[in-house]
Design an enzyme around this catalytic site. Structure first.
Site, PDB file in Angstrom:
ATOM      1  CE1 TYR A 144      -9.830  -7.669   1.592  1.00 10.95           C
ATOM      2  CE2 TYR A 144      -9.202  -9.931   2.061  1.00 10.95           C
ATOM      3  CZ  TYR A 144      -9.001  -8.583   2.215  1.00 10.95           C
ATOM      4  OH  TYR A 144      -7.962  -8.167   2.993  1.00 10.95           O
ATOM      5  CD1 TRP A 145      -7.875  -9.554  -1.462  1.00  9.36           C
ATOM      6  CD2 TRP A 145      -7.190  -9.178  -3.559  1.00  9.36           C
ATOM      7  NE1 TRP A 145      -7.145  -8.377  -1.462  1.00  9.36           N
ATOM      8  CE2 TRP A 145      -6.713  -8.135  -2.726  1.00  9.36           C
ATOM      9  CE3 TRP A 145      -6.882  -9.143  -4.926  1.00  9.36           C
ATOM     10  CZ2 TRP A 145      -5.949  -7.069  -3.217  1.00  9.36           C
ATOM     11  CZ3 TRP A 145      -6.119  -8.094  -5.410  1.00  9.36           C
ATOM     12  CH2 TRP A 145      -5.662  -7.073  -4.561  1.00  9.36           C
ATOM     13  CG  ASP A 170      -1.903  -1.087   1.308  1.00 10.03           C
ATOM     14  OD1 ASP A 170      -1.460  -2.251   1.425  1.00 10.03           O
ATOM     15  OD2 ASP A 170      -3.121  -0.832   1.234  1.00 10.03           O
ATOM     16  CD  GLU A 219     -10.408  -2.967   1.398  1.00  7.59           C
ATOM     17  OE1 GLU A 219     -11.454  -2.854   2.078  1.00  7.59           O
ATOM     18  OE2 GLU A 219      -9.478  -3.739   1.706  1.00  7.59           O
ATOM     19  CG  ASP A 278      -5.310 -10.841   2.209  1.00  6.03           C
ATOM     20  OD1 ASP A 278      -4.303 -10.571   1.520  1.00  6.03           O
ATOM     21  OD2 ASP A 278      -5.698 -10.127   3.139  1.00  6.03           O
ATOM     22  N   GLY A 286      -0.891 -10.422  -1.026  1.00  5.87           N
ATOM     23  CA  GLY A 286      -1.757  -9.248  -1.101  1.00  5.87           C
ATOM     24  C   GLY A 286      -3.160  -9.621  -1.544  1.00  5.87           C
ATOM     25  CD  GLN A 326       1.055  -6.438   1.903  1.00  6.08           C
ATOM     26  OE1 GLN A 326       1.481  -5.298   2.044  1.00  6.08           O
ATOM     27  NE2 GLN A 326      -0.235  -6.716   1.920  1.00  6.08           N
TER      28      GLN A 326
END
Ligand code: 2M8
Length: 426
Positions: free
Chosen positions: A355-356, A40, A399, A169, A167, A105
């Site tokens: 999310y991912w 980030d 996000e 997750d 990254g 990361q």
């Protein structure tokens, strides 16, 4: 200069970075992520470089306060306490001066450093070489760590030992490998994330049990790289990590010509070649993308995720590969309000809000567009960048985005989304 159509949004992006500033470093967003995160901060630093080069340097300088003696730059630096995040420093149990996590990361750091150095030169800053040189040395030490700690077998691929390192997750890419990880933990799990955002957008409880099982295991190894490598129940040679590491190595090699020694130039050139060779072996023509390797099962990871396009950051594709990648990306984006989904919509694992496992991430688009452009796929790159900027203009600096509706999800006033806007919306 700002785009005259949307000057207020550029200002808003800068205001988010100011609001998430905790004293020379930037938290990803308030409460949900109250510390300094590794990749980030690299994106944020590039965002700062568009208007405040000094602050851009500061971001990276504060991150390397967390660098370990062996060269690893941790994924979180806990500069100041906060009780709004789990797992905090007490769970990691590491022994660095400034408390940190024990994993890393994606090393976007080297890419950011080159960009900041160029911005500093353009601005005519007399301190550019000195400040860049210190950070260049930190980056070089971290790339050496990658090589020895995470590619001890010389595959030319960087391995992750925890999904948080990637990254991405809870990416479907990890499903099979994570299913082998026990759900038992010695640490009591006290999730805080689902108190900040809807649980339907976050990893499941069983994912957290496995995340923490891995933390418990590596803490039990005293965070020693060789012991972790031996006992890792999750070990994946990741093409996203390797693509980013290779790009960052190329950028460090450029900096080395100006600021490094001849030996370092030779060392970085050899590392870059090793990573490019490793990546080239992971191309799968029938899939139109690159695949990661599960080092425990020995199997290819064929789940269709954004990671498969990251090697473009560092490779020169041939015409057939270029065509296959363009066609594959076209299929993933067909019918979507915003591309690129982080999992192909045709996959049974696709979840557009979780999310991912499907959502669009501005920083992913930023990297993939860079790789596409480096390979002459300019129209596709521009499309991804413009789509990202338009998504932010519609719903704000969230996000991530639901690709099927364009809805903004996860945390808001998000630093890397603001940085993406400043860089991609120029
Ligand atoms: C997310 O990861 C953290 C763990 O590192 C979490 O969910 O607690 C990921 O999106 C990661 O890529 C990102 O760096 C971090 C902070 O934005 O959040």
């Amino acid at each position: 200069m700002d785009d005259p159509r949307t000057p207020d949004l550029h200002e808003a992006a800068r205001a988010i970075l100011a609001r998430n500033d905790r004293g020379g470093y930037t938290v990803p967003t308030d409460r949900l992520y109250p510390f300094q995160w590794n990749w980030d901060s690299a994106f944020v630093a590039m965002g700062f470089a568009t208007f405040d080069v000094d602050r851009a340097y500061r971001e990276l300088e504060r991150l390397v306060e967390g660098q370990w003696d062996d060269g690893m730059i941790p994924h979180i630096v806990f500069h100041a306490p906060s009780d709004t995040y789990f797992p905090g420093p007490e769970v990691w149990g590491t022994s660095h001066g400034v408390p940190t996590s024990g994993i890393t990361q994606p090393p976007v750091f080297g890419m950011a450093l080159k960009q900041i150095h160029e911005a500093a030169r353009v601005a005519g800053r007399p301190d550019a070489n000195d400040r860049t040189r210190v950070l260049y040395r930190a980056a070089l030490r971290s790339h050496r760590w990658w090589l020895t700690a995470r590619d001890p077998e010389g595959l030319g691929l960087a391995a992750i030992l925890h999904p948080w390192e990637s990254g991405s997750d809870n990416s479907p890419a990890w499903d099979e490998a994570m299913a082998r990880v026990p759900t038992t933990t010695t640490t009591v799990i006290r999730r805080k994330d689902t108190g900040h955002v809807d649980a339907a957008m976050r990893p499941r409880d069983v994912d957290y049990q496995r995340f923490i099982h891995l933390v418990d295991t590596y803490r039990g190894c005293g965070w020693a790289p060789a012991r972790q490598w031996q006992s890792a129940p999750f070990k994946i040679a990741d093409v996203q990590m390797t693509g980013i590491l290779a790009r960052a190595t190329a950028d460090l090699a450029d900096l080395a010509e100006e600021l490094g020694t001849e030996e370092e130039q030779t060392e970085l050139a050899a590392l870059l070649q090793r990573l490019r060779d490793g990546l080239a072996r992971r191309w799968r023509p029938d899939l139109g993308r690159f695949v990661s390797l599960d080092l425990i099962s020995g199997q290819d990871i064929t789940a269709p995720t954004q990671a498969g396009f990251m090697p473009l950051l560092a490779l020169n594709l041939d015409a057939g590969q270029r065509q296959a990648v363009a066609a594959e990306i076209g299929r993933w984006c067909a019918g979507m309000v915003v591309g690129l989904p982080s999992t192909a919509p045709s996959s049974p694992a696709f979840e557009p809000k979780r999310y991912w496992r499907g959502p669009v991430w501005a920083v992913v688009n930023w990297l993939i567009a860079k790789g596409l452009r480096a390979n002459g796929l300019d129209d596709l790159a521009r499309g991804l960048e413009r789509g990202t900027v338009a998504a932010i203009e519609r719903v704000g600096f969230c996000e991530y985005f639901d690709p099927t509706t364009g809805e903004g999800l996860g945390g808001d006033a998000f630093s890397w989304t603001a940085a993406s806007y400043l860089v991609l919306g120029r």
